[in-house]
Motif scaffolding. Structure first.
Motif, mmCIF file in Angstrom:
data_model
loop_
_atom_site.group_PDB
_atom_site.id
_atom_site.type_symbol
_atom_site.label_atom_id
_atom_site.label_comp_id
_atom_site.label_asym_id
_atom_site.label_seq_id
_atom_site.Cartn_x
_atom_site.Cartn_y
_atom_site.Cartn_z
ATOM 1 N N ILE A 72 1.037 -1.137 0.083
ATOM 2 C CA ILE A 72 -0.105 0.012 -0.054
ATOM 3 C C ILE A 72 0.887 1.468 -0.056
ATOM 4 O O ILE A 72 0.605 2.342 -0.729
ATOM 5 C CB ILE A 72 -0.891 0.086 1.098
ATOM 6 N N LYS A 73 2.058 1.118 0.787
ATOM 7 C CA LYS A 73 2.962 2.389 0.944
ATOM 8 C C LYS A 73 3.677 2.574 -0.554
ATOM 9 O O LYS A 73 3.686 3.673 -1.060
ATOM 10 C CB LYS A 73 3.918 2.346 1.828
ATOM 11 N N ARG A 79 -0.059 7.356 -6.906
ATOM 12 C CA ARG A 79 -1.049 8.058 -6.808
ATOM 13 C C ARG A 79 -1.227 9.254 -6.417
ATOM 14 O O ARG A 79 -0.137 9.575 -5.872
ATOM 15 C CB ARG A 79 -2.206 7.332 -5.986
ATOM 16 N N ASN A 80 -2.065 10.156 -6.796
ATOM 17 C CA ASN A 80 -2.345 11.606 -6.114
ATOM 18 C C ASN A 80 -2.647 11.609 -4.783
ATOM 19 O O ASN A 80 -3.570 10.807 -4.275
ATOM 20 C CB ASN A 80 -3.261 12.261 -7.178
ATOM 21 N N THR A 81 -2.046 12.606 -3.926
ATOM 22 C CA THR A 81 -2.659 12.880 -2.727
ATOM 23 C C THR A 81 -4.073 13.033 -2.760
ATOM 24 O O THR A 81 -4.482 13.851 -3.517
ATOM 25 C CB THR A 81 -1.675 13.722 -1.865
ATOM 26 N N GLY A 82 -4.645 12.644 -1.513
ATOM 27 C CA GLY A 82 -6.288 12.972 -1.658
ATOM 28 C C GLY A 82 -7.028 12.081 -2.397
ATOM 29 O O GLY A 82 -8.208 11.848 -1.852
ATOM 30 N N ASP A 83 -6.357 11.082 -3.021
ATOM 31 C CA ASP A 83 -7.318 9.821 -3.795
ATOM 32 C C ASP A 83 -7.499 8.943 -2.829
ATOM 33 O O ASP A 83 -7.068 8.993 -1.625
ATOM 34 C CB ASP A 83 -6.283 9.233 -4.965
ATOM 35 N N TYR A 84 -8.560 7.946 -3.215
ATOM 36 C CA TYR A 84 -8.906 6.749 -2.082
ATOM 37 C C TYR A 84 -8.459 5.765 -2.959
ATOM 38 O O TYR A 84 -8.733 5.604 -4.152
ATOM 39 C CB TYR A 84 -10.303 7.057 -1.986
ATOM 40 N N LYS A 85 -7.986 4.711 -1.925
ATOM 41 C CA LYS A 85 -7.566 3.446 -2.860
ATOM 42 C C LYS A 85 -8.441 2.354 -1.879
ATOM 43 O O LYS A 85 -8.473 2.404 -0.385
ATOM 44 C CB LYS A 85 -6.010 3.358 -2.201
ATOM 45 N N LYS A 86 -8.971 1.413 -2.525
ATOM 46 C CA LYS A 86 -9.910 0.369 -1.975
ATOM 47 C C LYS A 86 -8.756 -0.482 -1.185
ATOM 48 O O LYS A 86 -7.662 -0.998 -1.646
ATOM 49 C CB LYS A 86 -10.233 -0.743 -3.016
ATOM 50 N N VAL A 87 -9.083 -0.895 0.049
ATOM 51 C CA VAL A 87 -8.265 -1.687 1.157
ATOM 52 C C VAL A 87 -9.151 -2.649 1.847
ATOM 53 O O VAL A 87 -10.384 -2.350 1.916
ATOM 54 C CB VAL A 87 -7.529 -0.652 1.993
ATOM 55 N N TYR A 88 -8.530 -3.610 2.343
ATOM 56 C CA TYR A 88 -9.042 -4.649 3.203
ATOM 57 C C TYR A 88 -8.486 -4.446 4.625
ATOM 58 O O TYR A 88 -7.345 -4.254 4.793
ATOM 59 C CB TYR A 88 -9.071 -6.005 2.645
ATOM 60 N N SER A 103 -4.398 -5.156 10.963
ATOM 61 C CA SER A 103 -3.475 -4.688 9.705
ATOM 62 C C SER A 103 -4.580 -4.247 8.446
ATOM 63 O O SER A 103 -5.654 -4.516 8.557
ATOM 64 C CB SER A 103 -2.665 -5.876 9.362
ATOM 65 N N VAL A 104 -3.677 -3.516 7.422
ATOM 66 C CA VAL A 104 -4.357 -3.068 6.295
ATOM 67 C C VAL A 104 -3.798 -3.708 5.211
ATOM 68 O O VAL A 104 -2.516 -3.338 5.243
ATOM 69 C CB VAL A 104 -4.562 -1.375 6.585
ATOM 70 N N SER A 105 -4.410 -4.204 4.199
ATOM 71 C CA SER A 105 -3.651 -4.597 2.885
ATOM 72 C C SER A 105 -4.632 -4.418 1.802
ATOM 73 O O SER A 105 -5.702 -4.001 1.922
ATOM 74 C CB SER A 105 -3.332 -6.090 2.899
ATOM 75 N N LEU A 119 -9.095 3.948 1.689
ATOM 76 C CA LEU A 119 -7.969 4.568 2.403
ATOM 77 C C LEU A 119 -7.801 5.835 1.592
ATOM 78 O O LEU A 119 -7.697 5.945 0.452
ATOM 79 C CB LEU A 119 -6.921 3.658 2.418
ATOM 80 N N GLU A 120 -7.626 6.954 2.492
ATOM 81 C CA GLU A 120 -7.462 8.271 1.813
ATOM 82 C C GLU A 120 -5.968 8.593 1.750
ATOM 83 O O GLU A 120 -5.235 8.312 2.853
ATOM 84 C CB GLU A 120 -7.895 9.482 2.742
ATOM 85 N N ILE A 121 -5.268 8.658 0.730
ATOM 86 C CA ILE A 121 -3.920 9.040 0.480
ATOM 87 C C ILE A 121 -3.485 10.284 0.960
ATOM 88 O O ILE A 121 -4.012 11.178 0.747
ATOM 89 C CB ILE A 121 -3.415 8.895 -1.144
ATOM 90 N N PRO A 122 -2.590 10.160 2.086
ATOM 91 C CA PRO A 122 -2.427 11.537 2.911
ATOM 92 C C PRO A 122 -1.362 12.407 2.212
ATOM 93 O O PRO A 122 -0.893 11.785 1.042
ATOM 94 C CB PRO A 122 -1.644 10.861 3.996
#
Length: 178
Positions: A72-73, A79-88, A103-105, A119-122
């Motif tokens: 994820i990191k 990706r652009n900051t402020g975008d969202y990524k699907k996570v579990y 944990s998050v993956s 997840l919101e990309i910081p």
């Protein structure tokens, strides 16, 4: 041979089928899902169009960067900051019987209790102390009287959300104010 009498039936059945397909996952989750409890911090707004509801914030919405899988990191760079990524988000039960983030993956876990989230990309990953994840469990609709009572009680006592979970899908079923 094309019969024109079936055309209206087909045209009107398509929207009904779409609604049924959209309603099936939450209904199935409510009927067969595992019951978990998550600590919340409610706020009670009233919306002119939607009525009274309790807006919820969850402790599991804020995760530490150390809880993120390395894959994820690495996606943060592409990706652009402020975008969202699907996570579990894999959950674990604590001593109080409530569930916390384990944990998050980006890969779906093969077993255990987990939630699908966004997840919101910081903006500043290097200095981020927490990273936000949305689960779609923000609002609990109630009658005006019940919403006001819950607001008053929630200010004095902690509250817990009762959630049914199945295959990462979650349905908020109740709020318990201790």
């Amino acid at each position: 041979m094309n019969k024109p009498s079936f055309r209206p039936l087909i045209v009107f059945s398509i929207p009904v089928l779409i609604l049924l397909v959209l309603a099936l996952p939450p209904v199935w989750t409510t009927m067969t899902g595992d019951v978990i409890k998550i600590k919340t911090a409610p706020v009670d707004p009233t919306d002119l169009f939607r009525g009274s509801y309790v807006a919820l914030q969850y402790e599991i919405e804020s995760v530490k960067p150390s809880q993120l899988d390395g894959s994820i990191k690495s996606d943060f760079n592409t990706r652009n900051t402020g975008d969202y990524k699907k996570v579990y988000v894999r959950l674990k039960q604590n001593a109080d019987g409530l569930y916390d983030v384990d944990s998050v993956s980006k890969e779906k876990p093969s077993n255990g209790i987990y939630l699908k989230g966004e997840l919101e990309i910081p903006y500043d990953l290097q200095n981020a102390k927490t990273i936000q994840i949305r689960y779609g469990l923000d609002n609990y609709f109630a009658s005006e009287e019940k919403a006001k009572e819950m607001e008053k009680d929630a200010l004095a006592n902690p509250s817990v959300a009762v959630v049914k979970v199945r295959n990462g899908n979650a349905v908020l079923t109740d709020i318990i104010i201790e």
